[in-house]
Design a protein around this motif. Structure first.
Motif, PDB file in Angstrom:
ATOM      1  N   ALA A  41       0.848  -1.192   0.000  1.00 55.76           N
ATOM      2  CA  ALA A  41       0.000   0.000   0.000  1.00 55.76           C
ATOM      3  C   ALA A  41       0.879   1.236   0.000  1.00 55.76           C
ATOM      4  O   ALA A  41       2.055   1.198   0.378  1.00 55.76           O
ATOM      5  CB  ALA A  41      -0.921  -0.005   1.216  1.00 55.76           C
ATOM      6  N   THR A  45      -3.203   4.002  -2.868  1.00 56.71           N
ATOM      7  CA  THR A  45      -3.825   2.729  -3.239  1.00 56.71           C
ATOM      8  C   THR A  45      -3.457   1.614  -2.282  1.00 56.71           C
ATOM      9  O   THR A  45      -2.447   1.669  -1.562  1.00 56.71           O
ATOM     10  CB  THR A  45      -3.408   2.295  -4.655  1.00 56.71           C
ATOM     11  N   ARG A  47      -2.971  -2.581  -2.600  1.00 52.94           N
ATOM     12  CA  ARG A  47      -2.813  -3.647  -3.587  1.00 52.94           C
ATOM     13  C   ARG A  47      -3.213  -4.980  -2.956  1.00 52.94           C
ATOM     14  O   ARG A  47      -2.710  -5.348  -1.881  1.00 52.94           O
ATOM     15  CB  ARG A  47      -1.376  -3.704  -4.100  1.00 52.94           C
ATOM     16  N   LYS A  54      -3.937 -12.683  -9.640  1.00 50.84           N
ATOM     17  CA  LYS A  54      -3.725 -11.334 -10.129  1.00 50.84           C
ATOM     18  C   LYS A  54      -3.759 -10.338  -8.981  1.00 50.84           C
ATOM     19  O   LYS A  54      -4.406 -10.568  -7.961  1.00 50.84           O
ATOM     20  CB  LYS A  54      -4.782 -10.979 -11.163  1.00 50.84           C
ATOM     21  N   VAL A  55      -3.066  -9.229  -9.175  1.00 53.21           N
ATOM     22  CA  VAL A  55      -3.034  -8.164  -8.163  1.00 53.21           C
ATOM     23  C   VAL A  55      -3.917  -7.019  -8.647  1.00 53.21           C
ATOM     24  O   VAL A  55      -3.777  -6.543  -9.783  1.00 53.21           O
ATOM     25  CB  VAL A  55      -1.591  -7.666  -7.919  1.00 53.21           C
ATOM     26  N   THR A  56      -4.850  -6.590  -7.808  1.00 59.15           N
ATOM     27  CA  THR A  56      -5.710  -5.452  -8.140  1.00 59.15           C
ATOM     28  C   THR A  56      -5.412  -4.297  -7.194  1.00 59.15           C
ATOM     29  O   THR A  56      -5.022  -4.520  -6.030  1.00 59.15           O
ATOM     30  CB  THR A  56      -7.199  -5.841  -8.052  1.00 59.15           C
ATOM     31  N   GLU A  57      -5.567  -3.072  -7.689  1.00 63.52           N
ATOM     32  CA  GLU A  57      -5.317  -1.873  -6.898  1.00 63.52           C
ATOM     33  C   GLU A  57      -6.648  -1.191  -6.595  1.00 63.52           C
ATOM     34  O   GLU A  57      -7.488  -1.006  -7.473  1.00 63.52           O
ATOM     35  CB  GLU A  57      -4.386  -0.914  -7.638  1.00 63.52           C
TER      36      GLU A  57
END
Length: 256
Positions: A41, A45, A47, A54-57
């Motif tokens: 972080a 954002t 993360r 998958k990595v999302t923000e």
């Protein structure tokens, strides 16, 4: 208003850091909930590592709350092995017999003192009903003295000793009595004996054919090696599979 927002963002970051940096549920102002694992972080954002890898923000400004679930502490490191549980060394006394079998042939005419040869233990060594040295353990032999009939009057002769035994990832130096193997001398007479197809000639044939029962050396009465005569000159060889018997002259400690 900006001050309150900055204060809330700071509090959220502190909360996430204090929760072992592991976010399970992120609730957004839109009502959406994101489940995953917190991976990092900053001031803008968060993360999240999703289940699909998958990595999302997620913007902090869009975040209502972050819920952390307790994490199991990592398992403690395995304790070091207890020396008391390791098998204790066993002492083989002087006089212990070691029967070995050559894994390479020895040509006395081409050998010299100090040369090493390979063998394996042919009979396991046991003490108190337990195997101390297993069959198949490696053994290193060394020529102590070599006499060739072509250079000196008499018969071919070689004296061997055992230098070490190896098994279980360890190599143990050993001291043994010498084992001497020599030809019968008198080349022409020897040629007639070997060429007759009986006695020693039959033993040599058994070894050449790979017979596991063929035994030549100090371990077998009067059989002391293969003597091949050509042109009246003696040529002593100890083929692979030749059995030899050594005796320890000093005690040795090994781990079974």
């Amino acid at each position: 208003m900006r001050y309150r927002r900055a204060h809330w963002i700071t509090a959220l970051l502190v909360l996430m850091v204090g929760a072992t940096l592991s976010a399970d549920r992120v609730k957004l102002k839109s009502g959406k909930i994101i489940e995953g694992m917190f991976v990092g972080a900053d001031s803008k954002t968060v993360r999240i590592l999703l289940d699909n890898g998958k990595v999302t923000e997620v913007g902090i400004a869009d975040t209502v709350s972050v819920e952390f679930t307790p994490r199991k502490p990592p398992p403690p490191p395995a304790p070091p092995p207890n020396p008391a549980t390791r098998p204790k060394p066993v002492q083989l006394p002087a006089g212990t017999t070691l029967n070995v079998r050559l894994t390479q042939g020895i040509d006395v005419d081409a050998s010299k003192a100090g040369q090493s040869f390979k063998a394996i233990v042919d009979d396991p060594v046991m003490m108190n009903g337990s195997i101390v040295i297993p069959r198949g353990a490696t053994a290193e032999l060394q020529a102590v003295a070599v006499q060739q009939s072509g250079k000196m009057k008499g018969s071919d002769k070689i004296s061997l000793k055992m230098n070490s035994i190896g098994f279980g990832g360890n190599v143990y130096p050993v001291a043994t009595a010498y084992v001497e193997t020599k030809g019968g001398g008198e080349g022409k007479k020897t040629a007639r004996k070997v060429g007759g197809g009986a006695g020693l000639g039959a033993i040599v044939g058994g070894i050449a054919g790979g017979g596991s029962g063929a035994a030549i050396g100090a371990a077998v009465g009067g059989a002391t090696g293969a003597v091949v005569a050509s042109g009246g000159e003696e040529h002593l060889t100890l083929p692979a599979e030749t059995r030899l018997q050594f005796q320890l002259t000093a005690a040795v400690n090994v781990r079974p």
